[in-house]
Motif scaffolding. Structure first.
Motif, PDB file in Angstrom:
ATOM      1  N   GLY A  30       1.026  -1.146   0.001  1.00 18.78           N
ATOM      2  CA  GLY A  30       0.158   0.014   0.130  1.00 18.78           C
ATOM      3  C   GLY A  30       0.868   1.331  -0.130  1.00 18.78           C
ATOM      4  O   GLY A  30       2.165   1.252   0.002  1.00 18.78           O
ATOM      5  N   PRO A  31       0.449   2.426   0.075  1.00 18.02           N
ATOM      6  CA  PRO A  31      -0.937   2.804   0.018  1.00 18.02           C
ATOM      7  C   PRO A  31      -1.662   2.344  -1.385  1.00 18.02           C
ATOM      8  O   PRO A  31      -0.939   2.042  -2.396  1.00 18.02           O
ATOM      9  N   PRO A  32      -3.029   2.548  -1.786  1.00 15.56           N
ATOM     10  CA  PRO A  32      -3.517   1.847  -2.945  1.00 15.56           C
ATOM     11  C   PRO A  32      -3.063   3.007  -3.974  1.00 15.56           C
ATOM     12  O   PRO A  32      -2.857   4.188  -3.955  1.00 15.56           O
ATOM     13  N   LEU A  33      -2.928   2.559  -5.206  1.00 16.27           N
ATOM     14  CA  LEU A  33      -2.550   3.248  -6.471  1.00 16.27           C
ATOM     15  C   LEU A  33      -3.934   3.984  -6.843  1.00 16.27           C
ATOM     16  O   LEU A  33      -5.077   3.598  -6.594  1.00 16.27           O
ATOM     17  N   SER A  34      -3.791   5.175  -7.130  1.00 19.15           N
ATOM     18  CA  SER A  34      -4.778   6.204  -7.588  1.00 19.15           C
ATOM     19  C   SER A  34      -5.147   6.255  -9.098  1.00 19.15           C
ATOM     20  O   SER A  34      -5.812   7.293  -9.372  1.00 19.15           O
ATOM     21  N   TRP A  35      -4.633   5.211  -9.724  1.00 23.69           N
ATOM     22  CA  TRP A  35      -4.851   5.297 -11.175  1.00 23.69           C
ATOM     23  C   TRP A  35      -4.840   3.663 -11.787  1.00 23.69           C
ATOM     24  O   TRP A  35      -4.661   2.791 -11.141  1.00 23.69           O
ATOM     25  N   ALA A  36      -5.498   3.713 -12.822  1.00 27.11           N
ATOM     26  CA  ALA A  36      -5.781   2.240 -13.345  1.00 27.11           C
ATOM     27  C   ALA A  36      -4.745   1.783 -14.162  1.00 27.11           C
ATOM     28  O   ALA A  36      -4.569   2.389 -15.255  1.00 27.11           O
ATOM     29  N   SER A  37      -3.927   0.711 -13.975  1.00 26.22           N
ATOM     30  CA  SER A  37      -3.020   0.296 -14.550  1.00 26.22           C
ATOM     31  C   SER A  37      -3.462  -0.369 -15.943  1.00 26.22           C
ATOM     32  O   SER A  37      -2.656  -0.110 -16.814  1.00 26.22           O
ATOM     33  N   THR A  38      -4.681  -0.970 -15.965  1.00 28.51           N
ATOM     34  CA  THR A  38      -5.044  -1.267 -17.411  1.00 28.51           C
ATOM     35  C   THR A  38      -5.189  -0.236 -18.148  1.00 28.51           C
ATOM     36  O   THR A  38      -4.891  -0.489 -19.436  1.00 28.51           O
ATOM     37  N   ASN A  59      -7.016  -2.042  -1.196  1.00 33.48           N
ATOM     38  CA  ASN A  59      -8.287  -2.417  -1.705  1.00 33.48           C
ATOM     39  C   ASN A  59      -9.167  -1.244  -1.950  1.00 33.48           C
ATOM     40  O   ASN A  59     -10.387  -1.302  -1.457  1.00 33.48           O
ATOM     41  N   VAL A  60      -8.719  -0.221  -2.334  1.00 33.31           N
ATOM     42  CA  VAL A  60      -9.600   1.012  -2.542  1.00 33.31           C
ATOM     43  C   VAL A  60      -9.682   1.422  -4.275  1.00 33.31           C
ATOM     44  O   VAL A  60      -8.710   1.195  -5.017  1.00 33.31           O
ATOM     45  N   ASN A  61     -10.772   1.518  -4.651  1.00 32.29           N
ATOM     46  CA  ASN A  61     -11.210   1.422  -6.002  1.00 32.29           C
ATOM     47  C   ASN A  61     -10.778   0.430  -6.794  1.00 32.29           C
ATOM     48  O   ASN A  61     -10.207   0.529  -7.895  1.00 32.29           O
TER      49      ASN A  61
END
Length: 950
Positions: A93-101, A425-427
């Protein structure tokens, strides 16, 4: 983007900026920038790894000579950024704030969710090696595949130590993600370790310490605990860490009145020094701040144990490391108020605790002794978030085996799982883009999500990630489930496994609760179409089979005892899943089909040649097949992998003893003519023929090693004694040591029967003969008057054979007979005669006569010899012989003078004639009815007449 800006983003944890740079977009196919259409996503047939590889190759091949170096560095940074992003999302963590896909996958997949899911399954399948798979729901797997592709690119890595270190790290994380270690990947990892070592160990102490800790972690992962601890000792020396496990007086419980010595780790870091030109930040991120936030530390809350040991100010009463050997800096430390450790030093202490996997006190540190290492880090250790988290994890693992702390151990592990779930486990439904995201988001925790001010930034969490090597979130949850299984919470464990869709573990959990029907149902639902199972038809396999189908089939085969399931697992894995052949080998061994068992184990070892248990099993099979050469090879390889396996050494000796002299140890085995590894014993066949003792000597050496490793195994010591007496000349000292150890192990159970009388008689005979030879040689030398001949005769005999020197062999033999054997004798005439023989040789006439008397008494006390029947003839002969020997002893020793003691100088037995006559009369009286008139009866009567006349 320039190299400097890439480096700055990497150090700050701004991975999005790197992965969304113009170079990265060109690499991912978002911006073509002159790359031909032949390298487009569609032209590569949907193989994303191949797509990335060829686009990176094109960029490197078509760059100018001036810019290729900068391009290599930037592509390397992209790979490192992808790896760090993956670890941030799944480990720390912390969670990523962007979509890797959305960033790294082709845009055509954004609107086609089915195609995206197929690609992610394909990527996870591509990470499978030798039948071992990664977790089937691995989030953001595309990030790891990107890192794996770039950091393993042959045109990018070359022979530069920095690039090789990056490849080493991504490959090691790949190894840890698999269900079991894979030998092919292990070989690559250790080859890179050797290359990196040549360059890294010449760098600054910070770099060397980091590398040594990472190598220790790798060794621990692959089971090389001794090598790991050696690396950690070297790392502590390089880092300047001084530490010792010792004892200090203190109280452990609330009601304790007296203070006792308590285990504690005293540790102190070297004074802080600024490290200049440290290039390790190029492999990760840089941390220059100290954050006060820490993960939650669960209190013990026990009604007896204190939260922490209350140490006394007094000096310790005892210590594992003696107080006199402690460094001066550690002696002055207050165990309750020790200085804060540097981060790397804290990691070293945690790695020491993690590298100790044995639980037997005779083999080294136990769980009880590992706890102080974790406690030292938690109290006065590093304030780094991830290091503190790892310390809590190590402590929870140790406390899970103690009744007083097991509750805190499982609650702490649950808290760590909740922390990782909350932090990663955020977004998830946005960032993963996969169908299982919703399942992850529904996992419940009893901890609130920390605020940003209460949580550590990514720069702190990832700075020591490769030295700590913490588990991924799904492995941490599986560890929690396994802990619940050990505590009997099978229902809770099942809920975790089913939520994680770890069907193999769920099936094993059902089987552990005696519900194999449910376990088989789970396995069959994963492997076969549901309709064919419900209709009791021949099950139809799913198309495609799940990635972990070989493992599922093997577990099903274990439950149903079905070799067909193992064969199918081998086929599905394309002949790469070694466990399938191991299971087949065990099955064929159980049904006594040794040839097929041998073949199965050989196939398994071609895939996993570093599997110690398989080599041992193969050697055992070949012993039964009487393939002695093959058994020597198998047990030799087992010893190379695990040098401290006493059973392998013992079985190697058994095979060597049966090895024909004419057979060279380099000759291929009958059962495996293609086997090349014959490194156990290097020898030529001609030497074997010239020296018939060769294999016996090798077996003796092997058994000595086995006895050292397993001192409590009386069977190994018995075999060692048997082999030792076959050697020419015999190793007399080793024989005495072996017989002494056998007495220590078996005397309470077998008494005098644990003594090999033939062997001890041979030792005494050797002592007497060698002393006689020495005496004759000395007399001849004195008569000749030649000093050189005297010296030659002396050197021809071992010094321990001189009876005037009670050292070496002589002293050991005396101690064996008089201190070990004599107290055990109860009914053995031979042992008393043996004692008498040694005493006579040592010129102890009183002890000699006493031994003859006891030998006569134990013979006389045997029942049935007086009956006169044919069955009693042997007993009568023994009694008559013992009586004649006693009379002769009285006659020859009775009038000699005592050699020592209060009665020194007095006769050994003044009334020896009376005692001799009494002994004969007693025997004649008891034997008159059964043996009067026999030859031995008349002999005793003649002896009695001679004594009367004398």
């Amino acid at each position: 983007m320039s190299t400097i800006s890439f480096e700055g983003d990497l150090n700050e944890g701004a991975f999005y900026s790197i992965l969304n740079s113009s170079l990265a977009r060109t690499l991912f196919g978002h911006d073509e920038d002159g790359i031909p259409n032949t390298l487009s996503w569609q032209r590569c047939g949907g193989d994303w790894n191949n797509f990335l590889y060829w686009r990176a190759s094109h960029l490197l091949d078509h760059s100018s000579q001036d810019s290729v170096s900068s391009l290599r560095v930037n592509l390397f940074y992209i790979g490192v950024a992808a790896l760090n992003s993956f670890l941030q999302a799944n480990v720390t963590g912390p969670p990523l704030s962007w979509a890797s896909t959305d960033i790294i996958l082709p845009h055509v997949l954004r609107d086609d969710r089915d195609q995206l899911n197929r690609l992610q399954r394909q990527l996870m399948l591509g990470l499978s090696m030798d039948g071992e798979t990664v977790y089937q729901l691995t989030p953001r797997v595309e990030l790891f595949c990107l890192a794996k592709c770039l950091l393993n690119h042959q045109n990018l890595v070359g022979e530069d130590a920095l690039y090789l270190w990056g490849r080493l790290r991504v490959n090691f994380w790949h190894q840890r993600m698999l269900n079991e270690n894979v030998d092919s990947l292990q070989k690559i990892i250790y080859e890179d370790l050797a290359f990196v070592q040549q360059s890294i160990l010449d760098q600054t102490s910070e770099i060397k310490a980091r590398f040594l800790i990472e190598r220790a972690t790798i060794n621990t992962q692959h089971g090389y605990d001794i090598k790991a601890r050696d690396d950690l000792k070297s790392a502590a020396k390089v880092s300047g860490l001084e530490y010792a496990l010792t004892g200090r007086l203190g109280k452990r419980t609330r009601f304790q009145q007296n203070e006792f010595s308590q285990l504690v780790v005293l540790a102190k870091s070297e004074s802080e020094q600024t490290t200049q030109n440290d290039p390790t930040h190029e492999l990760g991120i840089e941390s220059s701040q100290i954050f006060s936030s820490k993960p939650i530390n669960i209190d013990l809350n026990d009604d007896t144990l204190l939260e922490a040991i209350s140490f006394s100010k007094k000096m310790p009463s005892s210590a594992i490391v003696d107080e006199g050997t402690l460094p001066s800096d550690l002696k002055s430390l207050d165990p309750a108020d020790q200085p804060t450790l540097k981060p790397l030093d804290s990691i070293i202490l945690l790695a020491v605790a993690s590298s100790i996997t044995n639980t037997s006190p005779q083999d080294g540190l136990t769980r009880e002794e590992t706890l102080p290492y974790a406690t030292r880090v938690l109290i006065g250790g590093s304030t780094n978030w991830q290091i503190y988290t790892q310390a809590l994890l190590v402590r929870s693992r140790i406390e899970g085996y103690r009744s007083r702390t097991v509750e805190r151990g499982v609650l702490q592990l649950q808290a760590l799982v909740d922390q990782v779930i909350t932090e990663t486990n955020v977004n998830s439904s946005i960032t993963t883009g996969s169908s299982h995201a919703s399942d992850e988001s529904t996992s419940t925790t009893f901890l609130p999500r920390p605020k940003d001010s209460e949580s550590a930034p990514v720069s702190e969490r990832l700075f020591y990630i490769h030295q700590l090597a913490p588990p991924t979130r799904w492995k941490l949850e599986a560890e929690l489930a396994d802990r619940w299984v050990s505590l009997g919470g099978l229902r809770t464990a099942l809920e975790i496994y089913e939520r994680l869709q770890m069907w193999a573990e769920a099936a094993l959990c059902w089987a552990a609760s005696d519900r194999e029907d449910e376990a088989r149902k789970i396995l069959r639902n994963q492997l076969y179409e549901t309709s064919s199972i419900d209709q009791d038809m021949k099950p139809t396999e799913r198309v495609p089979l799940p990635a972990d189908a070989p493992r599922l089939l093997c577990i099903l085969g274990d439950m149903e005892k079905s070799p067909a399931a193992y064969e199918r697992a081998w086929e599905v894995s394309k002949c790469r899943y070694s466990r399938a052949q191991r299971s087949l080998g065990r099955h064929y061994l159980a049904v006594h089909d040794l040839i097929k068992a041998d073949q199965a184990y050989v196939k398994s070892l071609k895939i996993s040649p570093q599997n110690h248990s398989t080599w041992f099993a193969l050697g055992s099979v070949r012993l039964q097949l009487e393939d002695w050469m093959g058994a020597v090879d198998a047990f030799g390889r087992a010893i190379q992998i695990e040098e401290k396996d006493a059973e392998s050494w013992s079985n190697l000796a058994a095979a060597l003893l049966r090895l024909p002299l004419q057979m060279s140890l380099n000759t291929p085995s009958v059962s495996d003519p293609d086997r090349r590894d014959q490194d156990t014993v290097n020898s030529e066949g001609s030497e074997s023929r010239l020296n018939p003792q060769k294999h016996v000597k090798e077996a003796f050496v092997a058994l000595k090693r086995a006895a050292v490793l397993k001192r409590d195994s009386y069977r190994i010591w018995q075999n060692l004694l048997t082999v030792a007496v076959k050697l020419s000349p015999p190793p007399y000292t080793d024989i005495i040591i072996t017989q002494t150890r056998l007495i220590e192990l078996l005397s309470n159970l077998e008494g005098e029967k644990c003594v090999d009388i033939d062997v001890v008689e041979g030792l005494v005979a050797h002592l007497i003969s060698s002393s006689s030879s020495q005496s004759v040689s000395s007399q001849n030398a004195q008569q000749s008057g030649t000093d050189s001949e005297l010296n030659e005769n002396k050197t021809s005999l071992p010094s321990e054979n001189y009876p005037s020197r009670k050292t070496g062999f002589l002293k050991m033999l005396i101690d064996l007979v008089q201190k070990k054997i004599t107290p055990l004798i109860t009914s053995s005439r031979r042992l008393w005669l043996l004692t008498a023989k040694l005493s006579l040789h040592l010129n102890h006439p009183f002890a000699t006569l006493a031994a003859y008397e006891k030998a006569w008494r134990v013979t006389l006390n045997k029942p049935g010899w007086e009956s006169g029947t044919n069955e009693a003839e042997i007993g009568w002969k023994e009694v008559s012989d013992a009586t004649v020997e006693l009379v002769d002893a009285y006659e020859s020793l009775g009038e000699r003078k005592r050699e020592a003691g209060m009665s020194e100088g007095e006769l050994v037995c003044k009334e020896w004639k009376f005692k001799a006559r009494s002994a004969i009369r007693g025997v004649l009286g008891r034997a008159k009815e059964g043996w009067e008139g026999s030859e031995r009866y008349e002999l005793l009567e003649e002896k009695l007449r001679e004594l009367k006349l004398g």
